[in-house]
Write an enzyme that holds these catalytic residues in place. Structure first.
Site, short mmCIF file in Angstrom:
data_model
loop_
_atom_site.label_atom_id
_atom_site.label_comp_id
_atom_site.label_asym_id
_atom_site.label_seq_id
_atom_site.Cartn_x
_atom_site.Cartn_y
_atom_site.Cartn_z
N ASP A 8 0.88 -1.15 0.00
CA ASP A 8 0.00 0.00 0.00
C ASP A 8 0.93 1.22 0.00
OD1 ASP A 8 -2.32 1.66 0.48
OD2 ASP A 8 -1.66 1.78 2.57
N ASP A 10 -0.12 5.08 0.98
CA ASP A 10 -0.38 6.05 2.04
C ASP A 10 -0.27 5.39 3.42
OD1 ASP A 10 -1.07 8.14 0.21
OD2 ASP A 10 -3.07 7.29 -0.02
N GLY A 45 -7.68 3.65 3.44
CA GLY A 45 -7.82 2.56 2.47
C GLY A 45 -9.06 2.62 1.61
N ARG A 48 -12.22 7.93 -2.01
CA ARG A 48 -12.46 9.33 -1.66
C ARG A 48 -13.94 9.57 -1.31
NH1 ARG A 48 -10.48 13.14 -6.32
NH2 ARG A 48 -8.71 11.74 -6.09
N SER A 115 -5.63 5.24 -3.88
CA SER A 115 -5.57 6.66 -4.21
C SER A 115 -5.39 6.93 -5.70
CB SER A 115 -4.42 7.32 -3.44
OG SER A 115 -4.29 8.66 -3.85
N ASN A 117 -4.28 9.68 -6.56
CA ASN A 117 -3.08 10.53 -6.57
C ASN A 117 -1.80 9.72 -6.45
OD1 ASN A 117 -4.23 13.33 -6.49
ND2 ASN A 117 -5.25 12.49 -4.68
N ASP A 169 -1.58 -0.47 6.17
CA ASP A 169 -1.79 0.23 7.45
C ASP A 169 -3.27 0.41 7.76
OD1 ASP A 169 -2.18 2.16 5.37
OD2 ASP A 169 -2.04 3.74 6.88
#
Ligand code: BG6
Ligand code: MG
Length: 215
Positions: A8, A10, A45, A48, A115, A117, A169
């Site tokens: 992952d 972020d 996770g 958005r 994400s 991004n 996480d």
């Protein structure tokens, strides 16, 4: 035998989870909602729009679909602004070394982030070449806890899901990895990530010797 490691982004490779949090907190405050770190765990996770829905439900706020799009965009603009100053030095300690060790053991390395991004963050960190495949939020229909993102990463790597380990996480991410039939190393606290095969406080704390003993 583990033949691929899927990371992952972020909160596992870099602390962008913090920027998501402060951007959501800023938006929530506009509705009089005080977002706490406990609430924030629910946002990790997931997509958005799902994050936005969770926040609005905390304050029993109802908005139209069009407003949701606008609000999600507003949060994203702040997030994009925050991450522009990210530098390679911010990669968590030991992450690059861990990837190198995994590579030495002939594992394939993937990235699977919900994400949209993620490509920009990876570019700013300069770590694109470390990965054999990158899967981000633009390539999937269902976000974590659905296993789709990890199954797609394993497919792109050409590795059986049962031979993959995921570093995550987020509680939703741990669930997604396990639902994909993969092993999962939780990065964070046992209270949040209790279902993971192994839990470490920081990604760089994982010892390569543990790889084939993951339950
Ligand atoms: C995940 C984060 O990686 O990406 C979530 O853990 C975030 O908190 C999700 O909501 C979607 O990110 P983005 O950048 O597409 O809004
Ligand atoms: Mg994460």
């Amino acid at each position: 035998m583990i033949r691929a490691a899927i990371f992952d982004l972020d909160g596992v490779i870099v602390d962008t989870a913090h920027y998501h949090y402060i951007a959501w907190k800023r938006l929530a405050s506009e509705f009089g909602i005080t977002l706490t770190p406990v609430h924030n765990e629910l946002l990790k996770g997931v997509s958005r729009v799902r994050s936005l829905e969770i926040i609005l439900s905390l304050g029993n706020v109802e908005v139209s679909e069009a407003q949701k799009v606008q609000l999600a965009e507003k949060k994203n603009n702040w997030f994009v602004e925050y991450i522009e100053s990210i530098r390679p030095e911010e990669i968590f300690p030991g992450v690059k070394e861990l990837i190198q060790q995994l590579r030495k053991k002939k594992l394939k390395i993937g990235l699977a982030s919900s994400s949209k991004n993620a490509p920009r963050v990876i570019e700013l960190l300069g770590i694109g070449p470390e990965f054999d495949t990158l899967v981000d939020g633009t390539m999937i229909t269902h976000t974590k806890p659905d296993p789709e993102i990890f199954l797609l990463a394993a497919h792109k790597l050409g590795i059986d899901p049962a031979d993959c380990v995921v570093f995550e996480d987020a509680e939703a991410g741990v669930e997604a990895a396990l639902a994909a039939g993969m092993k999962c190393v939780g990065v964070g606290s046992p209270e949040q990530l209790g279902k993971a095969s192994k839990i470490v406080a920081r990604t760089g704390d994982f010892k390569i010797e543990w790889l084939n003993d993951l339950k």
